[in-house]
Design a protein around this motif. Structure first.
Motif: not given
Lengths: 353, 111
Positions: A190-214
């Protein structure tokens, strides 16, 4: 004959020397010179060495570069060694996913905007951009990890990674089992953190960043322009947005730090909860700061939409009312989600610590 | 997929790699120069190529197990290597480990 033969030996030695550190180059060169002499002597007995003998001896010694490499190799000189290789591959995968996703989204948006170009050229453009983006990513990540690997000579590396020597000693068992203390716990289910959530979060941040800057202009309302194309009406005031680059970058970076920490921790703990709060709290204030800037949104959004789409004028009034109170709504939403995130993380951190 | 011959060759070279240091240390109680050591090892059935041995000697010297001196009195200047006191004790320790390993593996592979 002799001159020419000696010439080849000297050229061989010189070539080895070119790849040796200056410090002991002369010494090694002399050693190899004597070695070649010894090998020729054994080969020829008493007779004089022929060109062919020399060639055979040199071939036996092998490619000068390989020989030089044997002299310079120390235990565990890798570009990226076994100690950090798994992490390297892991980071490559995640960032690769982000890059591929970001480029693909960008290209899809572009194909909507720019309908005059034949679809085939969109594909070509997509593949070209994808390849060069992935190459760039590969280069930078590899460089970064090479730096970490070579941490003996680099402070960044020292701060980040465990050296090969250390791992080698651990494998050989002569740290007296010191590594045993640093083995991570097997997480409770139960204490485990879903890896996919974190990976999704990172990907989302990255995509947002690119969109925002570029291409901040792509965060827009897309309206048909009547000629088969699309008109973009930016949601934000692009000038204001540009002036907010720093807080936005900081905000996204905090989010990424949090997600990376989650990913590497793998399970909830009090420490992770503290990291989460340390990231979330400043991020929340930054978000509030960003949202409360006046002129953040495109003030002419309504009139521009109505201009392009006269029949939407009625609906626009309602939308306009909502937009008037958008900032407080957004703040409420952000506060809610950030507080929820911090509270959940703290609760689980205490529970499973 | 490597074939059987390649697999065997790879494993044999791995087996040998560890034993080369022990073999080299064993012969350097008295000083020898590089090529005489190549010949010595070959005579005793433990052929090591010069292009492997020379860098190895230097590495062992760097670790403090061997010392070296140039002899420039002869026609050809030669670099002689011999074990240091540290080399002596490392050699003794390695030899002991080797004996244990040989006995264990002999026991394991008896059938």
């Amino acid at each position: 004959m002799e001159n020419k033969a000696n010439d080849r030996i000297e050229r061989y030695i010189y070539q080895v020397g070119r790849y040796l550190p200056k410090k002991n180059r002369a010494d090694i060169e002399q050693e190899i010179r004597t070695l070649i002499g010894d090998m020729l002597e054994e080969r020829c007995g008493g007779r004089e060495a022929q060109q062919k003998d020399i060639d055979i001896v040199l071939i036996e010694l092998g490619d000068p570069r390989t020989l030089a490499a044997k002299y310079t190799e120390k235990g565990g000189r890798y570009l990226i060694g076994p100690a950090i290789y798994p992490r390297y591959i892991f980071v490559l995968k995640i960032v690769g996913l982000c890059v591929a996703g970001g480029v693909t989204i960008a290209m899809i948006v572009q194909s909507f905007i720019n309908t005059e170009v034949p679809p085939l050229s969109h594909y070509a453009n997509w593949i070209g951009t994808l390849l060069s983006a992935l190459m760039g990513m590969f280069t930078w990540i590899t460089l970064l990890f090479a730096l970490i690997e070579n941490r003996e000579n680099s402070r960044i590396g020292q701060a980040l990674g465990k050296g090969y020597d250390e791992v080698e000693r651990e494998l050989a068992g002569d740290t007296g089992g010191a590594f045993l203390d640093s083995l991570p716990e097997v997480p409770q289910k139960k204490a485990e953190i879903s890896r996919s959530d974190a990976i999704f979060g990172i990907c989302f941040s990255a995509v947002f960043l690119v969109l925002f800057v570029v291409a901040p202009q792509w965060m827009a309302v897309y309206l048909p322009d009547g000629a088969g194309g699309v008109t973009l009406i930016p949601l934000f005031n692009l000038d204001t947005l540009r002036s907010l680059v720093l807080p936005v970058l900081l905000c996204v970076a905090l989010g990424m730090v949090r997600d990376v920490a989650r990913l590497s921790a793998g399970q909830h703990s009090l420490r992770l909860a503290l990291v989460t709060i340390a990231c979330d709290l400043p991020a929340l204030f930054l978000v509030i700061y960003i949202v409360t800037r006046k002129d953040l949104f495109n003030a002419d959004l309504m009139s521009q939409i109505t201009h392009h789409l006269p029949e939407a004028a009625g609906a626009m009034e309602t939308v306009g009312t909502v937009l008037g109170i958008l900032a407080p709504i957004l703040i409420a939403l952000f506060v809610f989600s950030f507080v929820l995130d911090m509270a959940t993380s703290l609760y689980k951190g205490i529970k499973y610590n | 997929m490597p074939n059987e011959k390649e697999i065997v060759e790879g494993l044999v070279s791995e087996l040998r790699r560890g034993t080369v240091v022990l073999s080299v240390l064993s012969q350097l109680g008295d000083k020898e120069y590089g090529y005489s050591l190549v010949q010595l090892l070959a005579q005793k059935g433990m052929a090591v190529e010069a292009n492997t041995l020379y860098p190895l000697l230097r590495r062992l010297e760097g670790q403090g197990l061997l010392r070296s001196e140039w002899d420039t009195d002869e026609a050809k200047p030669r670099k002689y290597y011999s074990r240091t006191p540290l080399g002596d004790s490392v050699y003794a320790a390695l030899k002991k480990e080797w004996k244990t390993a040989v006995d264990s593996v002999a026991g394991l592979t008896k059938e």
